[in-house]
Design a protein around this motif. Structure first.
Motif, short mmCIF file in Angstrom:
data_model
loop_
_atom_site.label_atom_id
_atom_site.label_comp_id
_atom_site.label_asym_id
_atom_site.label_seq_id
_atom_site.Cartn_x
_atom_site.Cartn_y
_atom_site.Cartn_z
N ASN A 70 5.77 -20.22 34.38
CA ASN A 70 7.14 -19.86 34.33
C ASN A 70 7.38 -20.59 33.04
N ASP A 85 -0.75 -27.03 37.36
CA ASP A 85 -0.25 -26.14 37.85
C ASP A 85 -0.75 -24.94 38.50
N SER A 96 6.83 -23.76 48.03
CA SER A 96 7.54 -23.16 48.03
C SER A 96 7.55 -21.74 47.10
N1 PLP Z 1 5.67 -25.57 38.37
C1 PLP Z 1 6.17 -24.71 38.85
C2 PLP Z 1 5.35 -23.74 36.84
C3 PLP Z 1 7.38 -24.10 39.04
O1 PLP Z 1 7.69 -22.76 38.22
C4 PLP Z 1 8.21 -24.85 39.42
C5 PLP Z 1 9.24 -24.47 40.28
O2 PLP Z 1 10.08 -23.21 39.53
C6 PLP Z 1 7.38 -25.87 41.04
C7 PLP Z 1 6.05 -26.46 40.33
C8 PLP Z 1 8.12 -26.44 41.68
O3 PLP Z 1 8.07 -26.53 42.67
P1 PLP Z 1 7.45 -27.46 44.41
O4 PLP Z 1 8.93 -27.05 44.74
O5 PLP Z 1 6.52 -27.84 44.71
O6 PLP Z 1 8.11 -28.65 43.62
#
Ligand code: PLP
Length: 388
Positions: free
Chosen positions: A174, A202, A235
């Motif tokens: 992202n 991540d 999520s």
């Molecule tokens: N990591 C990335 C790369 C994301 O894009 C997002 C949410 O957009 C998250 C983590 C958030 O994850 P969580 O909902 O588990 O905090």
């Protein structure tokens, strides 16, 4: 009153765009929301039922700090089945309040003020501010569209200094949707071993990936399990953003300080939500597979349509649910384009600048929205860009 740490972090720029879109909606404008970073599907029913059942059965109390044992065991089994990676549920897994908490724990429990952390630029917005709150210096490494948004290991090596302690990797990414290839990951793993760096990987979009692309879990690479923290969660693939559940995997020496930090931050995550997460891992994967299939159809449609718009150019994303087109050819920066699309087309997007300076001149469009809405967004954007 405000701490020095709080003074270092701004109000989220993404929020500024959400707020502007909301304001127009309150004035009666019809807005198509492509700024959202969450699946537009509800959590699968069997997961919801498992959480309700847990509540009815009186599972109302604190869970162990690291999460309920059955959930940690289910996570360990997933890693073993999918990656042949063995994590000890007693000492190498912590269930967190989303990946968001995992990022915070890693930056605060493992790093010291003055350390440097290498972070992709552009990247999901949490990494830089969270480093700053611990007086850790975020050092961006550029991801370029010319290079399909792949990290360049030579550029990363140039950025490593005696203060560098950790590298962050996000794949699928992202905001770009790029999936980092095995060869590149192996080179980065080599650097981590050579310079004795921890890696924060991540992998929240691990399963939102379109064939022939494949996810490589970083901890499976040579020498990496012992220095990698894998961040993952429920999520995205299980559409459980509001449940706030994620997990951190790593060697005991890194997980132990993380668990101690987590104990005093949030004690433990929501108990009945964790019972839902067990059903997510152990139960029917059909609804998530159907969602992925739908994202795939949308990705193909949306990518083909967006690259036809005058002044837009884009690499084809291989994962997650975002397009990250450059709009530089129009002469506008990302903010100007996002504002124009919001005001003239009624389409909410996010300026690429929000994700780092290397995102300048791009916008992020999420296709976590119905095909019908995506089609109407394309025709509105197209009209806006063709109108003089
Ligand atoms: N990591 C990335 C790369 C994301 O894009 C997002 C949410 O957009 C998250 C983590 C958030 O994850 P969580 O909902 O588990 O905090």
């Amino acid at each position: 009153m405000e701490s020095i740490a709080a003074q270092r972090i701004p109000y989220s720029e993404i929020r500024v765009m959400f707020d502007a879109a909301k304001k127009l909606e309150q004035q009666g404008r019809d807005i198509i929301h492509l700024e959202i970073g969450r699946p537009d599907f509800n959590t699968p029913e069997h997961i919801v039922e498992a959480a309700i059942k847990a509540l009815r059965e009186g599972k109302h109390h604190y869970s162990p700090n690291a999460g309920i044992l059955e959930l940690r065991q289910a996570i360990a089994k997933k890693c073993s089945d999918e990656y042949q990676l063995e994590y000890n549920p007693d000492s190498e897994i912590v269930v967190t309040n989303g990946v968001a908490e995992g990022v915070y724990l890693a930056m605060h429990a493992l790093l010291n003020p003055g350390d440097q952390v290498l972070i992709p630029d552009p990247a999901w917005v949490n990494y830089n501010p969270v480093a700053l709150t611990n007086f850790v210096e975020p050092v961006g490494y550029p991801l370029d569209a010319k290079n399909n948004f792949q990290p360049d290991p030579d550029v990363i090596e140039d950025k490593i200094s005696s203060r560098t302690k950790m590298i962050v990797l996000i794949s699928p990414s992202n905001p770009t949707g790029a999936v980092t290839g095995r060869e590149v990951l192996e080179k980065i793993a080599h650097l981590a071993n050579k310079y004795n760096l921890a890696v924060l990987s991540d992998e929240i979009y691990e399963k939102i990936i379109y064939p022939p692309s494949e996810h490589v879990c970083l901890a499976t690479l040579e020498g990496m399990k012992n220095r990698t923290l894998v961040l993952n969660g429920f999520s995205k693939y299980y559409s459980m953003t509001g449940w706030r559940l994620g997990y951190v995997l790593g060697p005991e020496k890194l997980i132990n300080p993380i668990l101690r930090y987590h104990q005093y931050m949030i004690t433990s995550t929501n108990t009945f939500a964790q019972w839902g997460a067990i059903a997510a891992l152990k139960g029917d994967q059909g609804p998530s597979e159907a969602m992925l299939n739908e994202f795939h159809i949308r990705r193909d449609y949306f990518y083909d349509a967006i690259i036809q718009i005058p002044g837009f150019s884009c690499t084809k994303p291989e994962g997650a649910f975002y397009l990250f087109p450059s709009v530089k050819e129009t002469g506008m920066d990302g903010y100007q384009m996002a504002n124009k699309l919001l005001e003239k087309a009624g389409v909410a997007t996010v300026a690429g600048e929000c994700f780092g300076k290397n995102g300048a001149g791009c916008i992020r469009l999420s296709y976590a929205n119905s095909l019908e809405n995506l089609k109407s967004a394309v025709s509105r954007i197209d009209k806006t860009m063709r109108d003089k």
